[in-house]
Design a protein around this motif. Sequence first.
Motif, short mmCIF file in Angstrom:
data_model
loop_
_atom_site.label_atom_id
_atom_site.label_comp_id
_atom_site.label_asym_id
_atom_site.label_seq_id
_atom_site.Cartn_x
_atom_site.Cartn_y
_atom_site.Cartn_z
N VAL A 104 -12.63 12.56 -12.20
CA VAL A 104 -11.52 11.61 -12.34
C VAL A 104 -11.00 11.64 -13.77
O VAL A 104 -11.75 11.46 -14.73
CB VAL A 104 -11.97 10.18 -11.98
N ALA A 108 -5.42 9.90 -13.52
CA ALA A 108 -5.69 9.40 -12.17
C ALA A 108 -6.10 7.93 -12.18
O ALA A 108 -5.71 7.16 -11.30
CB ALA A 108 -6.77 10.25 -11.50
N ARG A 113 -5.62 5.97 -8.60
CA ARG A 113 -6.03 7.03 -7.69
C ARG A 113 -7.54 7.28 -7.70
O ARG A 113 -8.02 8.21 -7.03
CB ARG A 113 -5.29 8.33 -8.04
N ASP A 148 -8.35 10.85 -6.29
CA ASP A 148 -7.10 11.59 -6.46
C ASP A 148 -6.52 12.11 -5.14
O ASP A 148 -5.53 12.83 -5.15
CB ASP A 148 -7.26 12.75 -7.44
N HIS A 151 -3.62 6.89 -3.28
CA HIS A 151 -3.61 5.79 -4.25
C HIS A 151 -3.78 4.46 -3.54
O HIS A 151 -3.45 4.31 -2.36
CB HIS A 151 -2.31 5.80 -5.07
N SER A 300 2.09 8.00 -8.42
CA SER A 300 1.60 7.67 -7.07
C SER A 300 2.75 7.03 -6.31
O SER A 300 3.40 6.11 -6.83
CB SER A 300 0.42 6.70 -7.13
#
Length: 384
Positions: A104, A108, A113, A148, A151, A300
């Motif tokens: 992550v 992100a 996400r 990821d 979202h 997102s």
Amino acid sequence: MTDVDVHGTVEPGFESVREVFAEIAADEARDGGAQLAVHHHGRLVVDLWGGDGVDGDSLLALYSSAKGVTALVVALLVQEGALELDREVASWWPEFAAEGKGGVTLRALLAHRAGSIGVDGGFTLDELADDRVVAARLAAHRPYWEPDSGHGYHSLAFGALVGEVVLRATGRTVQELFEERVRAPYALDYYLGLPEELEPRFRTALPMQPTPAQQAFLAENPLKPDSLTAIAFNAHAESPFDLVAYGNSRTVRAKSPLSGGGVGTARGLSRLYAAVAGELDGRPPLLTPETLAEFARAHSQGTDLVTGGKNAFGLGFVPLATRHPSLSPLAVGHSGAPGTQSFADAATGLAYSYARRRFGFMSGPGAPENDRLIPAVVEAAAAL
């Protein structure tokens, strides 16, 4: 309908905004009081308030407005090279790599996400007041979806996660950096950590007053405790979570958890975003055009795994043009639980903040009165 006195001032050309605000303030569903402040090219052009026990200096619980302020601090750090968007969170915070979260990135995380929306069994109110405690529990916990891959709104987790990255990378808290670099220099009446001496100005958040039809809707559509919505909003906690009590907690106001602990006035938050929208007090905008464009860009978009609705997130900020078409693609800001909404639009030099004391029924990301106020503000500014 009930008559409510509207106080404050508007500059010539913004009289129509006062008229719309007066209509909204007259709605008894808004009887908890509200504030509206607008800056245009660094000048306060709208400063209005009305309703029970609220004046222009009343400090209100502005909840997730703190997410937007946190995003601003992160943007400043990225702009200066102290943080890197595409670097893994675990490189600063090794414990976060547990349960498959090692890949992550900060990008992100900021775009909601990561999938780290909560923990099994939920948090207590005392835990939610302490971002370090929340961050430690989230680091050890599995994500609720493949990071990821989609979202979902990290309602009560976003601030703890991002704040921990900032602390690990810089040795300073977001609250400290905000105070030193933004709040104090611009004399903002908005706080991440409300000083005790300002407590007499605080007005308690008021619970929603649903109509019989709304009560029936709630009864017919109970929230499933194992849903992502319940987990993200801590509704699955062993002790029932009361969002109104959260905002009214002195502990929350003092520690200011970055997901929802912001306290201030509409005037203070509008002034904050005025420093993003353009020059203020002879100082250049806080963010360069390049930084602002990157943080405003939708990272997102589509169906939110937590809320089930369609929305968009930039990097911490919400790209407001996706909700309010009268705004430009550079408009960034954040809403707050009672229905508050604040933003900066660098394309027009506008900064806006609407703050309300009482929760609205399913107000979501900004109460519906913003759908009337924002176009009125944009139209008035354009006419000038």
